[in-house]
Motif scaffolding. Structure first.
Motif, short mmCIF file in Angstrom:
data_model
loop_
_atom_site.label_atom_id
_atom_site.label_comp_id
_atom_site.label_asym_id
_atom_site.label_seq_id
_atom_site.Cartn_x
_atom_site.Cartn_y
_atom_site.Cartn_z
N ALA A 193 0.83 -1.21 0.00
CA ALA A 193 0.00 0.00 0.00
C ALA A 193 0.86 1.26 0.00
N LEU A 194 2.02 1.20 0.65
CA LEU A 194 2.86 2.39 0.73
C LEU A 194 3.85 2.48 -0.43
N ALA A 195 3.91 1.46 -1.29
CA ALA A 195 4.85 1.50 -2.42
C ALA A 195 4.57 2.70 -3.35
N PRO A 196 3.30 2.97 -3.71
CA PRO A 196 3.05 4.14 -4.55
C PRO A 196 3.40 5.46 -3.84
N VAL A 197 3.27 5.45 -2.51
CA VAL A 197 3.63 6.64 -1.73
C VAL A 197 5.13 6.89 -1.84
N TYR A 198 5.92 5.82 -1.65
CA TYR A 198 7.38 5.96 -1.78
C TYR A 198 7.75 6.37 -3.21
N ALA A 199 7.07 5.76 -4.19
CA ALA A 199 7.40 6.05 -5.60
C ALA A 199 7.11 7.52 -5.91
N ALA A 200 5.95 8.00 -5.46
CA ALA A 200 5.57 9.39 -5.73
C ALA A 200 6.52 10.35 -5.01
N HIS A 201 6.84 10.03 -3.77
CA HIS A 201 7.77 10.87 -3.00
C HIS A 201 9.13 10.91 -3.70
N GLY A 202 9.56 9.73 -4.18
CA GLY A 202 10.85 9.65 -4.89
C GLY A 202 10.85 10.47 -6.17
N ALA A 203 9.66 10.64 -6.75
CA ALA A 203 9.55 11.42 -7.99
C ALA A 203 9.35 12.91 -7.70
N GLY A 204 9.42 13.27 -6.43
CA GLY A 204 9.35 14.69 -6.08
C GLY A 204 7.93 15.20 -5.84
N ARG A 205 6.94 14.29 -5.82
CA ARG A 205 5.56 14.75 -5.56
C ARG A 205 5.34 14.84 -4.05
N ARG A 206 4.50 15.79 -3.68
CA ARG A 206 4.16 15.92 -2.26
C ARG A 206 3.03 14.95 -1.92
N VAL A 207 3.24 14.16 -0.87
CA VAL A 207 2.24 13.19 -0.41
C VAL A 207 2.10 13.35 1.09
N HIS A 208 0.87 13.36 1.57
CA HIS A 208 0.66 13.38 3.02
C HIS A 208 -0.07 12.10 3.40
N VAL A 209 0.51 11.33 4.31
CA VAL A 209 -0.09 10.06 4.75
C VAL A 209 -0.80 10.27 6.08
N PHE A 210 -2.04 9.83 6.14
CA PHE A 210 -2.78 9.76 7.41
C PHE A 210 -2.81 8.28 7.79
N ALA A 211 -2.29 7.97 8.98
CA ALA A 211 -2.16 6.57 9.40
C ALA A 211 -3.10 6.29 10.56
N ASP A 212 -4.05 5.37 10.33
CA ASP A 212 -4.88 4.93 11.45
C ASP A 212 -3.98 4.30 12.51
N GLU A 213 -4.27 4.57 13.75
CA GLU A 213 -3.45 4.02 14.84
C GLU A 213 -3.36 2.49 14.76
N THR A 214 -4.51 1.84 14.47
CA THR A 214 -4.59 0.38 14.30
C THR A 214 -4.52 -0.36 15.63
N ARG A 215 -5.60 -0.28 16.33
CA ARG A 215 -5.76 -1.03 17.59
C ARG A 215 -5.87 -2.52 17.30
N PRO A 216 -5.45 -3.40 18.18
CA PRO A 216 -4.84 -3.07 19.47
C PRO A 216 -3.30 -3.01 19.45
N LEU A 217 -2.64 -3.47 18.39
CA LEU A 217 -1.18 -3.55 18.44
C LEU A 217 -0.51 -2.32 17.83
N ARG A 218 -1.29 -1.38 17.33
CA ARG A 218 -0.83 -0.03 16.98
C ARG A 218 0.21 -0.01 15.85
N GLN A 219 0.00 -0.90 14.85
CA GLN A 219 0.96 -0.94 13.74
C GLN A 219 1.02 0.39 12.98
N GLY A 220 -0.13 1.09 12.90
CA GLY A 220 -0.13 2.37 12.19
C GLY A 220 0.67 3.43 12.94
N ALA A 221 0.41 3.53 14.23
CA ALA A 221 1.07 4.55 15.05
C ALA A 221 2.55 4.23 15.26
N ARG A 222 2.86 2.95 15.48
CA ARG A 222 4.25 2.59 15.79
C ARG A 222 5.10 2.43 14.52
#
Ligand code: MRU
Length: 318
Positions: A155-184
């Protein structure tokens, strides 16, 4: 086998070794190694290391141990198809070689799985660039980035690709309860890459989608059924429902190997249930229901992004 222990992030970067089968199984079961593609790669490398460790150079012993070792690894986590898929590749490869070449062949296969995963992530990123105009605002759930794969994520591969190409991307990450993979984890790797990231509690995702501040949702997958139903981290289904309600496109990104044509629909996907301990302190005697994944129906998915490009269900063959 040496890996970054994801349980310690974001506060500590701990590198852990696993050689014995028990250590590899424990690393996967406790999410030290996690994310569907990473589980597959880790299981493949870990299986070879564990077989060699137990056999001490005796090829016949490697062959004798293989079925039981493979079964234990596959049982470590049931939902991500990548685990059984990667282990199955090693079992098949073993069936085609003589004892004298067995260990070398297994090493080669595990190495191929690792290299293919890196390439699949790159391809997902390249195909997904069309979703990422300059200034795009993306909501994601859990972690489907570099930490979840051997490469730059799904899911984040296009984000990295766009960032690498100089485009501005803002990611909103759900915290992801209960183990908090998004936040951590998502927040940790986005910050490391210099990509702006904002964490929100899972319960705020619907409200954020209503505000019009999100252009698209993109998530990974642990298993995609032949009809397009998607198992992913618990909470994904709710985000997909809210995205549909508020007219925000909802994309699923995964390598082709996450599509399980042997599973007809989402109801047939085994959902892992985890310990009540993960939910924190509860009043004594109170029960808990803690599924690690949920199933998002095909009807809520705008499009499927894979290493082969955008694909459409039903998925009928490999
Ligand atoms: O329990 P986890 O952290 O292994 O769950 C991970 C997810 O649900 C990911 O979204 C999925 O595996 C895709 S990772 C590229």
């Amino acid at each position: 086998m040496r890996f970054l222990d994801q349980r310690a992030l974001p506060s500590r970067e701990v590198v852990t070794d696993a050689c014995a089968l028990d250590e590899v199984v424990e690393a996967i079961r406790t999410l030290a190694i996690r994310g569907a593609p990473a589980i597959g790669v880790g299981a493949a490398i870990g299986l070879v290391v564990a077989l060699e460790h137990a056999a001490d150079g005796a090829s016949a012993r490697v062959r004798a141990d293989l079925p039981a070792f493979a079964a234990r690894l596959i049982g470590a986590r049931p939902t991500a198809v990548n685990l059984a898929w990667a282990v199955g590749r090693l079992v098949l490869r073993a069936a085609t070689v003589e004892d004298s070449h067995l260990v070398a062949a297994l090493r080669e296969e595990a190495d191929a799985i690792l290299r293919e995963d890196i390439a699949m992530c790159e391809a997902i990123g390249t195909h997904g660039m069309s979703l990422m105009p300059d200034g795009v605002r993306v909501l994601t759930h859990c972690n489907a980035g570099a930490l979840a794969t051997a490469g730059i994520g799904t899911a984040l591969a296009p984000v990295y690709a766009a960032h690498g190409a100089g485009r501005r991307v803002h990611v909103f990450a759900d915290e992801t309860r209960p183990l908090r993979q998004g936040a951590r984890l998502t927040a940790w790797e986005m910050q490391r890459a210099g990509i702006p990231v904002t964490v929100l509690p899972d319960g705020a995702a619907a409200s954020l989608l209503r505000t019009g501040q999100i252009d698209l949702v993109i998530v990974g997958a642990d298993r995609i059924a032949a009809n397009g139903d998607v198992a992913n981290k618990v909470g994904t289904y709710g985000v997909a429902l809210a995205a549909k309600t508020h007219g925000v496109p909802f994309y699923v990104a995964a390598p082709w190997s996450t599509i399980d044509i042997a599973t007809a629909h989402g109801a047939a996907i085994e959902i892992e249930h985890r310990s009540a301990d993960e939910l924190g302190e509860l009043p004594p005697g109170v029960g808990a229901w803690n599924p690690a994944f949920d199933v998002t129906p095909r009807s809520l998915v705008t499009a499927y992004l894979t290493d082969r490009g955008f694909v459409e269900p039903p998925f009928l063959n490999a």
